[in-house]
Motif scaffolding. Structure first.
Motif: not given
Length: 322
Positions: A175-182, A184-185, A191-195
């Motif tokens: 979750v933090n990784r996605i948010k740090s990437m800034g 939107y999902i 997005v999960y598959a390519n984070c």
């Protein structure tokens, strides 16, 4: 197997969040709760339930509240009421953002065609070193779904492959990784598959191999989501544009060859008719085909850049405060 049973015999101390998507699922909700809540009670010391009410128009929310009252649930239960129907992805993003657990289970639908032990299996795989683990049925898929996943995986810009998923568990680090990437999902699976984090999938034998085929509610918004996903995460439209441009080139060359052939053979069709009509028809077709692709790209870009609010929540109702 002995190790798993030994771990399951002791309640896990990690705080778990269940984010559950609800949209007109009154007839399925009680069975879902009867299946998953006893399992979490027996395996985890603490967990919360975040139910996302995506503008339900039936008695889904009433069934939930009645269940909580009748079973005197002590675990924290929150209901996120969306302002209006916003679809699976936006609603689940809202639920995930509110969840506070160390690990988050995402139940995109509440159709239970798996044994409760699958819930533990994905958790065990996560603890083993993964950050995102999904459960996927081995049951039959719609032809359109198979085509979508095949085309998506062949044209995806990333290395991660996606497939059908019933539910998943994600770590707080994910979750933090996605948010740090800034980022939107718009389509969580992609997005999960390519984070960049480790992912895994648990394949299970479905109790009903046709449940995913017959489930009309789950498939209701997939067409729009599929089209958006192709634009966000693949180069399929770029390839389509290149193919159309190639056809234009071939047709133009063909017209040139035909004109040369007519000149040398002194063939005299209606003067200028073939070349003019062919040029106009092809020109207009090409302009509108490319314009459609360009406008779709512009729409997505404007949506990503200027749309600040990704979802609208009416209120968050605490049914059980915990």
């Amino acid at each position: 197997m002995d190790r798993k049973m030994e771990k399951a015999a002791k309640k896990e101390k990690k705080f778990i969040s269940l984010v559950v998507y609800l949209h007109n699922t009154e007839s399925y909700l009680k069975y879902f709760l009867d299946t998953v809540i006893p399992f979490y009670d027996s395996h985890f010391e603490q967990f919360e339930i975040v139910c996302v009410d995506d503008a339900c128009q039936d008695g889904t929310v009433d069934v939930l509240k009645q269940y909580v009252e009748e079973h005197k649930l002590k675990t924290m239960v929150n209901i996120v009421h969306m302002s209006f129907f916003q679809g699976l992805e936006s609603s689940m993003n809202a639920g995930r953002d509110i969840a506070i657990g160390d690990f988050i289970y995402e139940f995109d639908d509440i159709f239970v065609d798996y044994e409760p032990e699958v819930i533990w299996e994905v958790y065990d795989r996560l603890i083993a070193g993964n950050d995102i683990v999904a459960a996927s049925s081995k049951g039959k898929l719609r032809f359109t779904s198979r085509m979508f996943y095949s085309l998506y995986n062949k044209t995806s810009r990333g290395n991660g492959k996606i497939g059908p998923e019933t539910f998943r568990i994600i770590s707080r680090r994910a979750v933090n990784r996605i948010k740090s990437m800034g980022q939107y999902i718009p389509y969580r699976k992609a997005v999960y598959a390519n984070c960049g984090l480790k992912t895994d999938t648990v394949a299970y034998e479905s109790k009903n191999n046709r449940v995913r085929l017959d489930n009309k509610i789950v498939a209701s918004e997939r067409t729009t989501l599929a089209l958006d996903s192709f634009i966000y995460f693949t180069n399929v439209l770029e390839r389509a544009s290149a193919v159309i441009s190639g056809l234009f080139l071939l047709f133009t060359v063909g017209m040139g060859v035909y004109i040369v052939f007519d000149t040398f053979n002194q063939t005299k069709p209606v003067e200028g008719w073939l070349s003019t009509m062919g040029f106009l028809a092809l020109g207009f077709f090409g302009v509108f085909a490319l314009l459609t692709i360009i406008l779709k790209y512009l729409s997505v870009m404007l949506n990503l850049i200027f749309k600040q609010q990704r979802y609208l929540v009416s209120d968050v109702e605490k049914v059980v405060k915990g």
